[in-house]
Design an enzyme around this catalytic site. Structure first.
Site, short mmCIF file in Angstrom:
data_model
loop_
_atom_site.label_atom_id
_atom_site.label_comp_id
_atom_site.label_asym_id
_atom_site.label_seq_id
_atom_site.Cartn_x
_atom_site.Cartn_y
_atom_site.Cartn_z
N THR A 370 3.48 20.44 34.18
CA THR A 370 3.65 21.77 33.64
C THR A 370 2.54 22.57 34.25
O THR A 370 1.64 22.01 34.85
CB THR A 370 3.51 21.62 32.10
OG1 THR A 370 4.58 20.79 31.66
CG2 THR A 370 3.53 22.93 31.36
N THR A 388 7.16 25.20 33.01
CA THR A 388 7.33 23.80 33.41
C THR A 388 8.70 23.47 33.98
O THR A 388 9.70 24.13 33.68
CB THR A 388 7.09 22.87 32.18
OG1 THR A 388 7.12 21.53 32.58
CG2 THR A 388 8.11 23.09 31.10
N SER A 441 8.85 21.14 22.70
CA SER A 441 7.81 21.17 23.73
C SER A 441 6.45 20.96 23.09
O SER A 441 6.29 21.12 21.87
CB SER A 441 7.85 22.53 24.42
OG SER A 441 6.73 22.70 25.26
N GLY A 463 0.31 18.91 30.76
CA GLY A 463 -0.12 17.56 30.35
C GLY A 463 0.75 16.92 29.30
O GLY A 463 0.28 16.01 28.60
N1 GLY Z 1 7.79 19.35 29.31
C1 GLY Z 1 6.58 19.27 28.63
C2 GLY Z 1 6.57 20.09 27.38
O1 GLY Z 1 7.34 21.02 27.27
O2 GLY Z 1 5.82 19.83 26.49
#
Ligand code: GLY
Length: 561
Positions: A370, A388, A441, A463
């Site tokens: 991300t 991301t 998320s 992360g």
């Molecule tokens: N794809 C990582 C998040 O959205 O937390």
């Protein structure tokens, strides 16, 4: 004698200087901190031309889609938190959505087991992208410039190319084996029998064409017509689910932020479908009940206290968090001072085993790869954006003819409630797959306001599951341990997410003594690994200075003027 003291004095000064991180980048008028120096420069140029922080944020986003395709994107999604100088605080949710034909068990095999390849690889792994809709909405409602003005720099970078950095060349070469699996990706991100090297130009003609269509036709340039047809046709041919209707029907949402306070500062962060803001507030509300002495940083007592709090926070997250449009998230209770205090009272001298901790329920009456960037302008506006494709370079599939990478965000759903995703995160019914639902998320774009309601800290990080603990530790480092933003970002971090039951830590982040003490309290020491890569800004009103810092774990840059 005098000479001896002079030498000691200079030794002391040089020690205190060398023990600290390099000073953050200083500016007077505006600052952009992103994972790509070129993209930060694009944003600052927009500020210099008179654009506001939202104009700069949108320009930076499109530039990142060209210069940082690991996570910068038009084929993914994210969240934007905005503070305007008139006091308005708002958020824009441009998270991907599950396609209309998605269904609860789509990632289970014949035996009912979760098949992580289906949720992370191939066309089934992609949610309907939201970035273009979100950025253009932000620009129209809160920006001051035209689409052409803010997107032209990205278009130029895509069509004329940009010199790649050493670290970017390494990333492209590292993923070559995966890129060559898809002809459309191979032709852009690999070279026949050769590797990329620092300084050569990366030209992305197809991406330039897509950006031109967006400049010309706005959202329709992406969600309808040529680009939409390319996505849906290739999706269908390859067993994916994204249809022309899914693209035409995609909608972003403007949502009220998650608000809270921490030691007199106001926190403005992202609400569902991100768990970030709620988990951050739940942790801070609990940690506010403890006093951390300056020299307690990094001690076993400090790591123990924070880790214990995090176990309850992540247990609540797994049970209660999901897309609020589909599931009643008990938001008020989760971010209440009472819940924070309740968790604090459960923190004892020793660790409580994770399997003895389960989520709590609200009182009946209450209803990895991300990227983050932070922007402030001289007018007093601040923008915090995390965006991301999920994994690094998403699912590694470039849409043929359109030149951009697709996300594999479907893995952020709980494919089988109770089974972990690629970040080891557990989820429940709240985050099960449903048509048009947004996957949960952990992204935590955050703005901390001072007691005068002015932006003080702007911060966020990539992360996966470690985003929340990264952002939390940077806020603690600044507020509780009085660090500047570079120091606060640089310091080694640790991470506990309830399950797996372990404290992960960064290189030099835990001495053997600290580990021993933690083990004696009943903790398990996990992996040494990198935790988050933050991009942050602090505004010092007393001296009229904007301080910016990019995380040395990445290769981004703070650029100010
Ligand atoms: N794809 C990582 C998040 O959205 O937390």
């Amino acid at each position: 004698m005098f000479f001896k003291y002079l030498v000691l004095f200079f030794l002391f000064i040089s020690f205190s200087i060398s023990a600290k991180s390099k000073a953050p980048v200083r500016a007077k008028k505006g600052m952009v901190v992103s994972a790509s120096e070129i993209a930060s420069n694009v944003g600052v140029d927009i500020l210099k031309k008179g654009g506001n922080a939202v104009d700069a944020a949108v320009a930076t986003a499109f530039a990142l889609a060209v210069t940082y395709p690991q996570a910068g994107n038009i084929g993914g999604g994210g969240f934007m938190v905005i503070h305007l100088k008139d006091g308005t605080n708002t958020t824009i949710d441009f998270r991907e959505k599950a396609p209309q034909s998605a269904f609860r068990d789509m990632f289970l095999d014949e035996d009912g087991n979760f098949d992580i390849r289906k949720s992370t690889e191939g066309w089934t792994s992609s949610g309907v992208p939201g970035s273009v809709a979100g950025m253009l909405f932000a620009l129209k409602k809160y920006g001051t410039m035209s689409r052409k003005e803010v997107m032209q720099p990205a278009l130029k970078l895509a069509s004329g190319g940009f010199p790649i950095t050493y670290r970017f060349a390494k990333a492209l070469n590292y993923y070559k084996a995966e890129f060559v699996k898809h002809e459309s990706t191979k032709k852009i991100f690999t070279k026949e029998n050769k590797l990329f090297y620092e300084g050569e130009l990366l030209i992305q003609k197809d991406l330039a064409k897509t950006l031109s269509l967006i400049i010309k036709n706005g959202s329709d340039g992406f969600y309808k017509g040529e680009v939409a047809n390319l996505i849906s046709k290739q999706s269908k041919e390859n067993g994916g689910l994204i249809s022309v209707e899914d693209l035409a029907n995609y909608s972003h949402a403007e949502r009220t932020p998650i608000f809270g306070t921490y030691r007199g500062n106001k926190i403005v962060s992202m609400g569902p479908p991100s768990s970030g803001g709620i988990a951050l507030m739940e942790a801070l509300n609990s940690l506010e009940n403890f006093k951390f002495e300056q020299n307690s940083w990094g001690s076993s007592e400090y790591i123990h206290t924070v880790s214990e709090v995090l176990k309850y926070v992540y247990a609540d997250r797994a049970e209660h968090l999901g897309d609020e449009d589909f599931y009643p998230v008990p938001k008020k209770w989760l971010i209440s001072k009472e819940r924070g205090k309740e968790i604090a009272t459960l923190v004892g001298k020793n660790a409580v085993p994770s399997n003895k901790i389960s989520h709590a329920n609200p009182p009946k009456k209450e209803s990895e790869e991300t990227t983050h960037y932070s922007v402030v302008d001289y007018k007093g506006n601040a923008v915090s954006v995390t965006t991301t494709l999920n994994s690094t370079f998403g699912n590694k599939i470039v849409v043929e003819g359109a030149g951009f990478l697709l996300n594999n965000e479907m893995d952020d759903f709980s494919a089988k409630p109770g089974t972990a995703n690629q970040f080891g995160l557990l989820g429940g019914e709240a985050n099960s797959i449903e048509p048009n639902k947004r996957m949960l998320s952990a992204m935590t774009p955050t703005i901390v306001l001072n007691s005068n309601n002015k932006p003080y800290i702007v911060v966020g990080a990539p992360g996966g599951s470690t985003i929340i603990t990264t952002v939390m530790q940077i806020i603690l480092n600044v507020i509780d341990f009085d660090m500047d933003i570079q120091e606060a970002i640089n310091r080694p971090r640790f991470h506990h997410q309830w399950k797996p039951e372990q404290i992960d830590y960064e290189h030099l982040g835990m001495t053997d003594d600290v580990k021993k003490n933690l083990i004696s309290k009943g903790h398990f020491i996990g992996r040494e690994r990198t935790l988050g890569r933050a991009e942050g800004i602090i505004i010092d009103y007393k001296n009229n200075i904007i301080w910016g810092a990019s995380d040395p774990r990445g290769y981004g840059k703070a650029v100010g003027y």
